[in-house]
Design an enzyme around this catalytic site. Structure first.
Site, PDB file in Angstrom:
ATOM      1  N   ASP A  57      56.340  25.796  43.279  1.00 23.02           N
ATOM      2  CA  ASP A  57      55.266  24.933  43.743  1.00 23.02           C
ATOM      3  C   ASP A  57      55.744  23.486  43.660  1.00 23.02           C
ATOM      4  O   ASP A  57      56.213  23.039  42.623  1.00 23.02           O
ATOM      5  CB  ASP A  57      54.040  25.149  42.853  1.00 23.02           C
ATOM      6  N   ARG A 111      55.636  20.919  32.777  1.00 24.33           N
ATOM      7  CA  ARG A 111      55.582  19.812  33.738  1.00 24.33           C
ATOM      8  C   ARG A 111      55.981  18.537  33.009  1.00 24.33           C
ATOM      9  O   ARG A 111      55.158  17.849  32.403  1.00 24.33           O
ATOM     10  CB  ARG A 111      54.184  19.702  34.358  1.00 24.33           C
ATOM     11  N   GLN A 126      47.913  28.981  32.919  1.00 23.10           N
ATOM     12  CA  GLN A 126      46.782  29.284  33.777  1.00 23.10           C
ATOM     13  C   GLN A 126      46.834  30.726  34.254  1.00 23.10           C
ATOM     14  O   GLN A 126      47.877  31.370  34.186  1.00 23.10           O
ATOM     15  CB  GLN A 126      46.732  28.328  34.979  1.00 23.10           C
ATOM     16  N   ASP A 246      38.687  22.331  44.889  1.00 21.31           N
ATOM     17  CA  ASP A 246      38.759  22.334  43.423  1.00 21.31           C
ATOM     18  C   ASP A 246      37.395  22.630  42.823  1.00 21.31           C
ATOM     19  O   ASP A 246      36.373  22.132  43.313  1.00 21.31           O
ATOM     20  CB  ASP A 246      39.218  20.970  42.899  1.00 21.31           C
ATOM     21  N   GLU A 259      38.491  19.292  36.010  1.00 24.02           N
ATOM     22  CA  GLU A 259      38.892  20.302  36.993  1.00 24.02           C
ATOM     23  C   GLU A 259      39.305  21.574  36.259  1.00 24.02           C
ATOM     24  O   GLU A 259      40.168  21.546  35.379  1.00 24.02           O
ATOM     25  CB  GLU A 259      40.054  19.796  37.840  1.00 24.02           C
ATOM     26  N   SER A 262      42.080  24.965  40.961  1.00 20.33           N
ATOM     27  CA  SER A 262      42.466  24.555  42.307  1.00 20.33           C
ATOM     28  C   SER A 262      42.764  25.831  43.076  1.00 20.33           C
ATOM     29  O   SER A 262      43.492  26.697  42.580  1.00 20.33           O
ATOM     30  CB  SER A 262      43.705  23.654  42.260  1.00 20.33           C
TER      31      SER A 262
END
Length: 345
Positions: A57, A111, A126, A246, A259, A262
């Site tokens: 991604d 990340r 996630q 979202d 959030e 997504s």
């Protein structure tokens, strides 16, 4: 520390032991409900993929993936995944999953370019899910039905958590509100994106913002999206573009929107070609994933990611994601969080 949100008089309602128990209960219960709602089977997910195949991604296109050489493959480089957005679609094809069914996986990522605060960590976990759909289901009504099913699973998990720990009180509304990003801009034309999200989330409690990735009337996108998984350019019967969005909720502990997911209907061949051209990324058409899609070897699908630590954080009424997961934080943030009642694991 300017990005750290400092809730006034914050006191965690659960101790460390109860928090760990609550995390397990939420994860076990929610993924079982998600699997039932969307008819998903669990699959094992990769932590890294080979560089140069177009499988990782790309997020907003600027985040650098963590990478390393593989000695046994002639120092070919692997990349730690940012998410499994495209890998899952390859898996649907490999497993020959039928329309109406799908897969989900526990995704763990690093990340390294994330800006750390109450909601963002170097470590991302996630539930990544993907389901096969028919051509007739590539529409906004179907997307909304799936969003409502996911939100229903979140509500049931909140109910169980509050029943288990009486000191926690439910705060999520019974229904989720839908609004297109273009309409949100028209509603608050003088506000930046995050303020628009806060205002609409506070008004309704839970909201799904539709159409993220394409430019709006002000010439700017609501938020960035890679051009090769979510479909953010197909025009709907409402005359607006975008089959993605979202899920956000208003979170009283931090006094802001959060959030949780997504997601979206994925690109078909036409949307892929259109979005790569708009993004100036047409060279990706030579990559493995993109070749498979253009050649009709991948099924139509819908999918997304639901933050595990984020969901646990809000359902356990915590003020910092570091109270839920073990990660790395600056010494300054650790000290400041401790002074505010946030004990980072």
């Amino acid at each position: 520390m300017s990005k750290l949100i400092k809730p006034i008089d914050y006191q965690p309602l659960l101790g460390l032991k109860q928090t760990e128990q609550g995390i397990k209960q939420i994860k076990d219960f929610f993924q079982a409900n998600l699997s039932t709602e969307l008819r998903l089977r669990r699959v094992t997910a990769p932590l890294f993929v080979l560089k140069g195949l177009g499988i990782n991604d790309d997020l907003n296109g600027v985040e650098r993936p963590v990478s390393f050489p593989i000695k046994d493959l002639g120092d070919a480089r692997a990349e730690v995944v940012h998410s499994l957005a495209k890998w899952k679609r390859l898996t649907l094809a490999e497993y020959d999953v039928e329309p109406g069914y799908g897969v989900y996986a526990d995704m763990n990522a690093i990340r390294a370019d994330e800006e750390l605060d109450n909601l963002h960590s170097l470590y991302v976990d996630q539930w990544d899910w993907e389901a096969v759909i028919t051509p007739e289901e590539r529409n906004l009504d179907f997307l909304k039905r799936v969003v409502r099913r996911i939100y229903a699973a979140i509500l049931r998990t909140e109910y169980l958590t509050c029943e288990t720990y009486s000191q926690l009180k439910p705060f999520l509304p019974r229904e989720i509100h839908f609004i297109h990003s273009e309409d949100l801009l028209a509603l608050y034309p003088d506000k930046p994106v995050k303020e628009r999200e806060d205002l609409i989330a506070k008004k309704y409690g839970a909201v799904f913002i539709i159409g993220i990735g394409g430019k709006l009337a002000n010439g700017e996108p609501h938020d960035g999206r890679a051009p090769d998984y979510d479909d953010w350019t197909t025009e709907t019967v409402e005359g607006k573009r975008g089959l993605n969005g979202d899920i956000l909720i208003w979170y009283p502990v931090l006094g802001r929107s959060v959030e949780l997911s997504s997601m979206g209907i994925r690109v078909d061949k036409e949307a892929l070609l259109r979005q790569l051209k708009l993004s100036g990324k047409e060279e990706r058409l030579q990559l493995y994933f993109h070749q498979k899609l253009v050649n009709g070897e991948l099924p139509l699908s819908i999918g997304g990611g639901i933050g595990q630590s984020r969901l646990c954080m809000v359902l356990l009424h915590k003020a910092h994601v570091g109270e839920i997961q073990a990660s790395i934080w600056s010494e300054e943030m650790i000290r400041e969080c401790a002074s505010l009642g946030m004990t980072l694991i």
